[in-house]
Design an enzyme around this catalytic site. Structure first.
Site, PDB file in Angstrom:
ATOM      1  N   LYS A 183      -1.680   3.907  -0.461  1.00  0.00           N
ATOM      2  CA  LYS A 183      -1.382   2.619  -1.043  1.00  0.00           C
ATOM      3  C   LYS A 183      -0.335   1.902  -0.236  1.00  0.00           C
ATOM      4  O   LYS A 183       0.845   1.960  -0.673  1.00  0.00           O
ATOM      5  CB  LYS A 183      -1.337   2.480  -2.289  1.00  0.00           C
ATOM      6  CG  LYS A 183      -2.072   0.963  -2.991  1.00  0.00           C
ATOM      7  CD  LYS A 183      -1.157  -0.210  -2.295  1.00  0.00           C
ATOM      8  CE  LYS A 183       0.142  -0.321  -3.070  1.00  0.00           C
ATOM      9  NZ  LYS A 183       0.559  -1.620  -2.469  1.00  0.00           N
ATOM     10  N   GLU A 257      11.612   7.603  -4.815  1.00  0.00           N
ATOM     11  CA  GLU A 257      12.772   7.114  -3.961  1.00  0.00           C
ATOM     12  C   GLU A 257      13.007   5.695  -3.849  1.00  0.00           C
ATOM     13  O   GLU A 257      12.314   4.914  -3.328  1.00  0.00           O
ATOM     14  CB  GLU A 257      12.506   8.046  -2.558  1.00  0.00           C
ATOM     15  CG  GLU A 257      13.624   8.112  -1.610  1.00  0.00           C
ATOM     16  CD  GLU A 257      14.188   6.693  -1.021  1.00  0.00           C
ATOM     17  OE1 GLU A 257      15.089   5.850  -1.342  1.00  0.00           O
ATOM     18  OE2 GLU A 257      13.497   6.447   0.030  1.00  0.00           O
ATOM     19  N   CYS A 291      17.264   1.390   2.182  1.00  0.00           N
ATOM     20  CA  CYS A 291      17.635   1.734   0.696  1.00  0.00           C
ATOM     21  C   CYS A 291      19.147   2.313   0.703  1.00  0.00           C
ATOM     22  O   CYS A 291      19.690   2.471  -0.121  1.00  0.00           O
ATOM     23  CB  CYS A 291      16.534   2.590   0.060  1.00  0.00           C
ATOM     24  SG  CYS A 291      15.980   3.893   1.103  1.00  0.00           S
ATOM     25  N   GLU A 390      21.100  -4.497  -5.701  1.00  0.00           N
ATOM     26  CA  GLU A 390      20.684  -4.224  -4.360  1.00  0.00           C
ATOM     27  C   GLU A 390      20.265  -5.505  -3.656  1.00  0.00           C
ATOM     28  O   GLU A 390      19.259  -6.143  -4.048  1.00  0.00           O
ATOM     29  CB  GLU A 390      19.744  -3.214  -4.125  1.00  0.00           C
ATOM     30  CG  GLU A 390      19.137  -2.935  -2.718  1.00  0.00           C
ATOM     31  CD  GLU A 390      18.106  -1.716  -2.893  1.00  0.00           C
ATOM     32  OE1 GLU A 390      18.104  -0.730  -2.075  1.00  0.00           O
ATOM     33  OE2 GLU A 390      17.486  -1.794  -3.509  1.00  0.00           O
TER      34      GLU A 390
END
Length: 490
Positions: A183, A257, A291, A390
């Site tokens: 996906k 993650e 990230c 973030e």
């Protein structure tokens, strides 16, 4: 419709059960180039019925297909056939990345060539991993420890590095003996199409690899399925926590993650100009959409102003331009909503009392595309939003510390724990400080990445690891068989 340089055989179809099938509800995904703001590709979009179809196909492949019981060495050989096919398509993978998210064309071939090469190490585990081991027991004669495939896997990848992240999930699942349902992010489905075509060309059994690009609603339907055994997700912490809660409600295995707000600690022994070069150039990698990005720089207060001035000098020299231009160092953000998110945080930084040293605006010479200047905030309070949340853009926070102990405290004062760095000429000091930081990866002198090693986060940066042998463990279940004697064969 696909971008120039990218050939997809059936972009209007899904790959389920070894066949290219039309989506049940006829859905379509449009992909917008972030540099031109024009639609450059269209693909099929799966709906809930398609998700159920994919789960049934993968379930059939696991419960009754040959792949889970195929010897691991033979699985590895099939994966190497896939890799041969993917190696030939590196130019397409590179072109797809640039077209979909504005990644630099100068970097794209190396990035994708390296990602394909890395897959060889996963395929080699078919022969090198200890799938079965025996040992003497205390109350039985023989204990046999067996590593078996966890079952049907759903792999959900983000848009920033869509090929490498998805391929990593696919290859770990496959070498373990697990069918997988891909996906991809709706912003970047093309790489997953190329992976599916490689699986088909390599002759993998029907249902072993499935592809269902989709928007959020259909993806949520997929992860709620009782017939999946594991979800592997890379993306935001907010999405990861939702997926983990769904998995926890039915004991579906999962690895996450997730996001980061990684700190770089600059020691007194490290030259200012060298630190500025590392920090100022790192924050622009992939337009800051990484990230593991070093987005907090923690520096002794006495050196703060000098470092701020030096980083600003580096940032002002960054060449912003079209991603196809070989001289460009900073391309666009991946999409309009990402630009709006970064602009919101820049405004938060202004209002929150930090010093905007440089950047913070859309480049004056770029009248189209989702561009933002590299941005430096100084004298940042580590409790502020720009230091704690973030941003996922080229925005660096410079935070003063009283001493090394204070720097370690500040680095750990975060809900995230994915990456980090110590800028020092002393490897022992880098090691000693790294042992005290609550984060999954630490590097000396920059955002260091070693893709054959375990990668993952502490705290809200996730759970589980990808990379190395540790990356295989989440795709396996451990079975202990207790016997009165040693079996003749295992």
């Amino acid at each position: 419709m696909t971008p120039q340089g990218v050939t997809i055989k059936h972009p209007d179809r899904l790959f389920i059960g070894g066949e290219w099938v039309a989506p049940a509800a006829g859905g379509t995904i449009e992909i917008v180039n972030p540099a031109s703001e024009e639609v450059v590709a269209r693909t099929a979009a799966a709906g809930p019925a398609d998700m159920d179809h994919a789960v049934a196909a993968a379930r059939q492949a696991f419960d009754h297909g040959p792949w889970p019981t195929t010897p691991p060495a033979e699985r590895g050989a099939a994966l190497n056939r896939m890799i041969d096919i993917l190696e030939a398509r590196v130019p397409e993978l590179a072109a797809a990345w640039t077209a979909q998210v504005g990644g630099l064309a100068s970097f794209a071939p190396m990035m994708h060539g390296g990602a394909v090469a890395q897959l060889r190490g996963i395929a080699a585990m078919g022969e090198s991993f200890a799938w079965v081991s025996q040992k003497k027991g205390q109350v039985v004669d023989t204990a046999v420890i067996v590593r078996e495939p966890v079952g049907v896997v759903v792999g959900i990848a983000p848009w920033n590095a869509p090929f490498g992240i998805m391929a990593n999930k696919v290859f770990y699942a496959l070498i373990a003996g697990c069918p997988i349902i891909m996906k991809p992010s709706p912003e970047t489905p093309l790489e997953a199409y190329i992976i599916a075509e490689a699986a088909e060309a390599a002759g993998l059994p029907a249902g072993t690899v499935n592809l269902v690009p989709a928007e959020r609603e259909a993806a949520d339907h997929l992860i709620h399925s009782p017939d999946i055994d594991k979800v592997t997700f890379t993306g935001s912490s907010a999405a990861g926590m939702h997926i983990a809660s769904v998995c926890g409600g039915k004991m579906t295995r999962c690895t996450m993650e997730l996001g980061g707000k990684s700190a770089a600690i600059i020691r007194d022994d490290f030259p200012i100009e060298a630190a500025a070069g590392i920090l100022g150039n790192t924050i622009t990698v992939m337009s800051g959409q990484v990230c593991a990005m070093l987005s907090r720089a923690i520096v002794p207060r006495a050196r703060h102003d000098e470092l701020a001035e030096a980083i600003a000098g580096v940032m002002k020299g960054i060449r912003i331009g079209a991603p196809e231009d070989a001289e460009t160092q900073l391309g666009p953000l991946a999409m309009k909503r990402q630009l709006e998110r970064v602009e919101m945080y820049i405004e938060e930084g202004r209002k929150g009392g930090a010093d905007l040293v440089t950047g913070g605006q859309r480049p004056a010479h770029m009248n189209k595309g989702y561009y933002i200047e590299p941005t430096l905030f100084a004298n940042v309070d580590n409790q502020s939003r720009i230091a704690q949340e973030e941003i996922f853009g080229p925005v660096l926070c410079l935070i003063p510390a009283e001493d090394e102990e204070d720097a370690i405290r500040i680095a750990n004062e975060s809900n995230f724990g994915l990456n980090g760095s110590v800028l020092t000429s002393d490897p022992q000091a880098a090691y000693d400080i790294s042992r005290r930081i609550r984060t999954g990866v630490m590097g000396q002198n920059g955002m260091r990445m070693e893709f054959g090693m375990p990668f993952g986060g502490f705290k809200q940066s996730g759970m589980g690891r990808e990379g190395g042998e540790e990356g295989l463990w989440p795709y396996l279940e451990t079975k202990t068989i207790l016997l009165d004697g040693a079996p003749a064969r295992v």
